[in-house]
Design a protein around this motif. Sequence first.
Motif, mmCIF file in Angstrom:
data_model
loop_
_atom_site.group_PDB
_atom_site.id
_atom_site.type_symbol
_atom_site.label_atom_id
_atom_site.label_comp_id
_atom_site.label_asym_id
_atom_site.label_seq_id
_atom_site.Cartn_x
_atom_site.Cartn_y
_atom_site.Cartn_z
ATOM 1 N N LYS A 171 4.206 -2.745 8.015
ATOM 2 C CA LYS A 171 4.518 -2.449 6.639
ATOM 3 C C LYS A 171 3.303 -2.698 5.808
ATOM 4 N N ARG A 172 2.643 -1.727 5.454
ATOM 5 C CA ARG A 172 1.480 -1.975 4.626
ATOM 6 C C ARG A 172 2.013 -2.432 3.299
ATOM 7 N N SER A 173 1.411 -3.360 2.748
ATOM 8 C CA SER A 173 1.880 -3.793 1.452
ATOM 9 C C SER A 173 1.469 -2.720 0.486
ATOM 10 N N ARG A 174 1.784 -2.941 -0.679
ATOM 11 C CA ARG A 174 1.446 -1.913 -1.654
ATOM 12 C C ARG A 174 -0.045 -1.737 -1.722
ATOM 13 N N LEU A 175 -0.374 -0.533 -1.739
ATOM 14 C CA LEU A 175 -1.781 -0.230 -1.820
ATOM 15 C C LEU A 175 -2.231 -0.409 -3.259
ATOM 16 N N VAL A 176 -3.368 -0.902 -3.401
ATOM 17 C CA VAL A 176 -3.862 -1.098 -4.762
ATOM 18 C C VAL A 176 -4.901 -0.043 -5.046
ATOM 19 N N TRP A 177 -4.612 0.736 -5.983
ATOM 20 C CA TRP A 177 -5.555 1.794 -6.311
ATOM 21 C C TRP A 177 -6.632 1.271 -7.224
ATOM 22 N N THR A 178 -7.594 0.774 -6.661
ATOM 23 C CA THR A 178 -8.689 0.255 -7.453
ATOM 24 C C THR A 178 -9.465 1.430 -8.013
ATOM 25 N N PRO A 179 -10.232 1.169 -8.979
ATOM 26 C CA PRO A 179 -11.033 2.228 -9.573
ATOM 27 C C PRO A 179 -11.861 2.942 -8.521
ATOM 28 N N GLN A 180 -12.345 2.204 -7.616
ATOM 29 C CA GLN A 180 -13.154 2.843 -6.593
ATOM 30 C C GLN A 180 -12.325 3.803 -5.783
ATOM 31 N N LEU A 181 -11.202 3.304 -5.393
ATOM 32 C CA LEU A 181 -10.347 4.135 -4.570
ATOM 33 C C LEU A 181 -9.888 5.347 -5.359
ATOM 34 N N HIS A 182 -9.554 5.096 -6.549
ATOM 35 C CA HIS A 182 -9.097 6.201 -7.376
ATOM 36 C C HIS A 182 -10.220 7.198 -7.578
ATOM 37 N N LYS A 183 -11.338 6.693 -7.705
ATOM 38 C CA LYS A 183 -12.451 7.596 -7.931
ATOM 39 C C LYS A 183 -12.605 8.512 -6.743
#
Length: 340
Positions: A171-183
Amino acid sequence: MSESDDLRHGRGGGSGDGELDGEDPVAEWEFGLPSCDDLAPLSQALIPPDLASAFSIALRPSRTAGDVNRASRSTLTGLRRCGSTASSQGFSTNDNFKSFVDDRQSMEVEVEVEEGEKEEEEEEEEEEEEEGDGADKSDSRKSRRIETAEEVDSTPRMDDSQEDPSEKTSKRSRLVWTPQLHKRFVDVVAHLGIKNAVPKTIMQLMNVEGLTRENVASHLQKYRLYLRRMQGMSSEGLSSSDQLFTSTPVVHSLNDVAGSTGHGDGQMPMPTLMPYGAQPPMMPMPVYAMGHGYGHMRMQIGDLSGFESNQYVTQHRDWSSNKYGSVASYQQTASNEKRF
DNA sequence: CCTGCAATAT
DNA sequence: AATATTGCAG
């Protein structure tokens, strides 16, 4: 409901769509992602020597090969995912993808620990433009946690006991969309064009280990809502006929129209049409715009054509630990999608 | 099967 | 609040 149809351009059906099968998109993907440019020299100190000394900060030897390497030891893990999905869709373009894939662990997703609080996230991403001539740029930035020890370890952290990097069942925990990832997300989406900007493809191109189609789908859904709002507003004041013509320079449907809209610079892709001061009171789209503590909204260019280096004028160093080398360079041919 | 989207759950 | 899940329609 009906309105939402504009976004769905029938691509479902079956996988076949011919569009993906073609080489066109694939070819473009090659240079699609940010890479060398972003390549933030990990081995480079975040603070200038002089500044450091001014504060009596000991500059560590810097994270060079050692740390970087450490952060990137989880290799092919990313492949498994890409490989499987790719094959399921007939993506035999591995050669092209290779660029990304080969770099493997380009970026690890970060997971939020539910019970444990969240420690500091990644570091900053200051505006390190190379305005060179300006020179009036004092480094009086916010000297945040300068010595954030190692950060990117690798492999997403699961909430606590569920560790099974192998495959599902974890179960992956919630993914955190960091600015980097979002970018990264935005970049990929922007350069894929609305036609191919579907969860699966996005996921594959992002090539982020641990990223699932669901993650992307969810984020994409939200992202689209955001874009819609933006577009809705900007077009609102104008004659509605423009919409019908779909020739609006704005990001008409997502960002397929003028590839230029894509990528903001870490923020949202601001339609070129919207004056900088015309921002709505408050646009809900936290993560990207300001998210946790990255409240700086620097310029929102909005035009820039493409994926060139332009977009990074303000900030570089993104997906921290990843050394893109092969992908190299999306030349600028990146006229990206649109057309067709 | 995959996508998009609203509603709903955590 | 941000994500994940689910259900449904294409």
